[in-house]
Design a protein around this motif. Structure first.
Motif, PDB file in Angstrom:
ATOM      1  N   GLU A 138       0.730  -1.328   0.086  1.00 30.28           N
ATOM      2  CA  GLU A 138       0.054   0.069   0.123  1.00 30.28           C
ATOM      3  C   GLU A 138       0.767   1.386   0.089  1.00 30.28           C
ATOM      4  O   GLU A 138       0.602   2.284  -0.727  1.00 30.28           O
ATOM      5  N   PHE A 139       1.841   1.322   0.606  1.00 26.57           N
ATOM      6  CA  PHE A 139       2.872   2.350   0.744  1.00 26.57           C
ATOM      7  C   PHE A 139       3.251   2.716  -0.650  1.00 26.57           C
ATOM      8  O   PHE A 139       3.195   3.855  -1.074  1.00 26.57           O
ATOM      9  N   ILE A 140       3.877   1.814  -1.444  1.00 27.97           N
ATOM     10  CA  ILE A 140       4.548   1.928  -2.735  1.00 27.97           C
ATOM     11  C   ILE A 140       3.186   2.484  -3.686  1.00 27.97           C
ATOM     12  O   ILE A 140       3.601   3.157  -4.684  1.00 27.97           O
ATOM     13  N   LYS A 141       2.143   1.815  -3.503  1.00 21.97           N
ATOM     14  CA  LYS A 141       1.101   2.095  -4.483  1.00 21.97           C
ATOM     15  C   LYS A 141       0.790   3.750  -4.238  1.00 21.97           C
ATOM     16  O   LYS A 141       0.656   4.536  -5.132  1.00 21.97           O
ATOM     17  N   SER A 142       0.743   4.128  -2.920  1.00 24.87           N
ATOM     18  CA  SER A 142       0.589   5.679  -2.584  1.00 24.87           C
ATOM     19  C   SER A 142       1.336   6.547  -3.136  1.00 24.87           C
ATOM     20  O   SER A 142       1.025   7.669  -3.564  1.00 24.87           O
ATOM     21  N   TYR A 143       2.758   6.024  -3.208  1.00 26.01           N
ATOM     22  CA  TYR A 143       3.908   6.674  -3.767  1.00 26.01           C
ATOM     23  C   TYR A 143       3.715   7.012  -5.105  1.00 26.01           C
ATOM     24  O   TYR A 143       3.814   8.191  -5.469  1.00 26.01           O
ATOM     25  N   PHE A 144       3.130   5.897  -6.040  1.00 28.02           N
ATOM     26  CA  PHE A 144       3.127   6.053  -7.407  1.00 28.02           C
ATOM     27  C   PHE A 144       1.949   7.168  -7.776  1.00 28.02           C
ATOM     28  O   PHE A 144       2.014   7.804  -8.179  1.00 28.02           O
ATOM     29  N   GLU A 145       0.902   7.119  -6.748  1.00 31.51           N
ATOM     30  CA  GLU A 145      -0.274   8.109  -7.045  1.00 31.51           C
ATOM     31  C   GLU A 145       0.560   9.123  -6.749  1.00 31.51           C
ATOM     32  O   GLU A 145      -0.235  10.239  -7.035  1.00 31.51           O
ATOM     33  N   HIS A 146       1.172   9.498  -5.604  1.00 34.62           N
ATOM     34  CA  HIS A 146       1.540  10.849  -5.062  1.00 34.62           C
ATOM     35  C   HIS A 146       2.363  11.512  -6.099  1.00 34.62           C
ATOM     36  O   HIS A 146       2.318  12.548  -6.552  1.00 34.62           O
ATOM     37  N   ILE A 147       3.276  10.595  -7.168  1.00 33.24           N
ATOM     38  CA  ILE A 147       3.997  11.012  -8.259  1.00 33.24           C
ATOM     39  C   ILE A 147       2.749  11.643  -9.442  1.00 33.24           C
ATOM     40  O   ILE A 147       3.240  12.243 -10.288  1.00 33.24           O
ATOM     41  N   GLY A 148       1.738  10.971  -9.440  1.00 32.43           N
ATOM     42  CA  GLY A 148       0.741  11.124 -10.355  1.00 32.43           C
ATOM     43  C   GLY A 148       0.375  10.307 -11.243  1.00 32.43           C
ATOM     44  O   GLY A 148      -0.273  10.218 -12.254  1.00 32.43           O
ATOM     45  N   LEU A 149       0.897   8.998 -11.006  1.00 35.49           N
ATOM     46  CA  LEU A 149       0.732   7.757 -11.922  1.00 35.49           C
ATOM     47  C   LEU A 149      -0.735   7.299 -11.779  1.00 35.49           C
ATOM     48  O   LEU A 149      -1.233   7.404 -10.516  1.00 35.49           O
ATOM     49  N   LYS A 150      -1.215   6.734 -12.555  1.00 33.00           N
ATOM     50  CA  LYS A 150      -2.498   5.912 -12.358  1.00 33.00           C
ATOM     51  C   LYS A 150      -2.422   4.560 -12.251  1.00 33.00           C
ATOM     52  O   LYS A 150      -1.954   4.007 -13.229  1.00 33.00           O
ATOM     53  N   VAL A 151      -2.468   3.917 -11.060  1.00 35.94           N
ATOM     54  CA  VAL A 151      -2.325   2.580 -10.665  1.00 35.94           C
ATOM     55  C   VAL A 151      -3.394   1.563 -11.036  1.00 35.94           C
ATOM     56  O   VAL A 151      -4.614   1.968 -10.713  1.00 35.94           O
ATOM     57  N   LEU A 152      -3.007   0.754 -11.827  1.00 36.33           N
ATOM     58  CA  LEU A 152      -4.005  -0.184 -12.060  1.00 36.33           C
ATOM     59  C   LEU A 152      -3.518  -1.505 -11.612  1.00 36.33           C
ATOM     60  O   LEU A 152      -2.368  -2.063 -11.946  1.00 36.33           O
ATOM     61  N   GLU A 153      -4.381  -2.420 -10.947  1.00 36.36           N
ATOM     62  CA  GLU A 153      -4.050  -3.589 -10.281  1.00 36.36           C
ATOM     63  C   GLU A 153      -4.703  -4.787 -10.977  1.00 36.36           C
ATOM     64  O   GLU A 153      -5.976  -4.593 -10.981  1.00 36.36           O
ATOM     65  N   MET A 154      -3.960  -5.582 -11.151  1.00 35.73           N
ATOM     66  CA  MET A 154      -4.458  -6.794 -12.001  1.00 35.73           C
ATOM     67  C   MET A 154      -3.490  -8.210 -11.560  1.00 35.73           C
ATOM     68  O   MET A 154      -2.457  -7.984 -11.375  1.00 35.73           O
ATOM     69  N   SER A 155      -3.851  -9.275 -12.136  1.00 30.74           N
ATOM     70  CA  SER A 155      -3.164 -10.317 -12.167  1.00 30.74           C
ATOM     71  C   SER A 155      -1.964 -10.423 -13.157  1.00 30.74           C
ATOM     72  O   SER A 155      -2.337  -9.600 -14.239  1.00 30.74           O
ATOM     73  N   ALA A 156      -0.899 -10.991 -13.037  1.00 31.45           N
ATOM     74  CA  ALA A 156      -0.076 -11.027 -14.249  1.00 31.45           C
ATOM     75  C   ALA A 156      -0.375 -11.638 -15.470  1.00 31.45           C
ATOM     76  O   ALA A 156      -0.047 -11.393 -16.573  1.00 31.45           O
ATOM     77  N   ARG A 157      -1.284 -12.834 -15.067  1.00 31.51           N
ATOM     78  CA  ARG A 157      -1.858 -13.231 -16.242  1.00 31.51           C
ATOM     79  C   ARG A 157      -2.949 -12.316 -17.270  1.00 31.51           C
ATOM     80  O   ARG A 157      -2.686 -12.158 -18.277  1.00 31.51           O
ATOM     81  N   ASP A 158      -3.698 -11.644 -16.566  1.00 30.17           N
ATOM     82  CA  ASP A 158      -4.393 -10.752 -17.117  1.00 30.17           C
ATOM     83  C   ASP A 158      -3.616  -9.560 -17.726  1.00 30.17           C
ATOM     84  O   ASP A 158      -4.233  -9.081 -18.820  1.00 30.17           O
ATOM     85  N   HIS A 159      -2.543  -9.248 -17.105  1.00 28.54           N
ATOM     86  CA  HIS A 159      -1.651  -8.206 -17.858  1.00 28.54           C
ATOM     87  C   HIS A 159      -1.105  -8.543 -19.124  1.00 28.54           C
ATOM     88  O   HIS A 159      -1.108  -7.971 -20.214  1.00 28.54           O
ATOM     89  N   ASP A 160      -0.727  -9.834 -18.984  1.00 26.74           N
ATOM     90  CA  ASP A 160       0.153 -10.191 -20.244  1.00 26.74           C
ATOM     91  C   ASP A 160      -0.938 -10.558 -21.455  1.00 26.74           C
ATOM     92  O   ASP A 160      -0.711 -10.283 -22.632  1.00 26.74           O
TER      93      ASP A 160
END
Length: 245
Positions: A138-160
């Motif tokens: 959760e910390f690094i997710k929040s850090y990404f969002e703090h930078i301004g990135l749009k975080v998308l969460e999914m499984s590795a299989r769905d990503h590929d």
């Protein structure tokens, strides 16, 4: 908190500057000499491997061997993240070669030095759970969002599966158009200019990335076959129209 970046190639150098924009200390290591982005500190391999959060910015084809070599040097409390453009194989390698006590997260920043040259605000970054989610995730997710990135969460299989038909086909078409030798022209339509932008963005990346996207994404072969069938259908329709003249 200290963020470590392992690998300072074209993407690693760019991504280290993106991470630094969040205000935390960023240190970086590379076997080769590189000019460091402003604010990013040069560090030795051992120091980077013991950072609080460690990002591997190496090619997909090199990642497995790098993990094998450095696994025993990584700090016990270090959180390890990859940045590979495919996710199933890197996730598998992290689970296989890193000790069970090391916390692991798979990520894919869906941008690079070209698409992020004017800033990364609003650009997507994929996170795939490997270790069970906790406060470190959760910390690094929040850090990404703090930078301004749009975080998308999914499984590795769905990503590929999705990336094969988005990033994979884009790089494939870009390389094909580049092989055709297309050049800018004064009578270019906006559509043609868009195609040239695809060529520029994909072919500025190392050729190894193109090969790795096709080799290490389990869905890439299916994508290429689907593309081939679609091209053949269009060519067959054109042939029939010509025959009917």
């Amino acid at each position: 908190m200290t963020i470590g970046v392992y690998g300072l190639g074209r993407f690693g150098s760019f991504f280290s500057s993106v991470l630094k924009s969040g205000g935390e200390r960023v240190i970086a290591y590379s076997r080769n000499e590189h000019t460091l982005p402003e604010g990013v500190e040069k560090a030795g391999e051992d120091e980077v491997l013991n950072a609080d959060y460690l990002f591997f910015c190496v090619s997909i084809s090199a990642f497995e061997e790098v993990l094998k070599r450095v696994a025993g040097k990584i700090g016990r409390n270090t959180v390890v993240l990859d940045t590979c453009s495919v996710k199933m194989y890197p996730s598998k390698w992290m689970e296989e070669y890193l000790p069970s006590h090391i916390y692991k997260i798979a990520t894919h920043p869906m941008f690079g030095p070209d698409s992020g040259r004017n800033g990364v605000k609003g650009l997507p970054l994929v996170m795939c759970e490997i270790s069970k989610k906790d406060e470190r995730y959760e910390f690094i997710k929040s850090y990404f969002e703090h930078i301004g990135l749009k975080v998308l969460e999914m499984s590795a299989r769905d990503h590929d599966a999705e990336a094969a038909y988005s990033q994979g086909v884009t790089h494939f078409v870009g390389r094909v158009l580049n092989e055709m030798g297309l050049k800018p022209t004064e009578i270019a339509t906006s559509g043609y200019k868009s195609l040239m932008n695809i060529v520029d963005q994909t072919c500025n990346d190392p050729l190894q990335l193109f090969y790795d996207l096709q080799r290490y994404n389990p869905y890439a072969k299916e994508m290429r076959l689907t593309l081939q069938v679609a091209i053949e259908k269009i060519l067959n329709r054109l042939a029939k129209e010509e025959d009917n003249r």
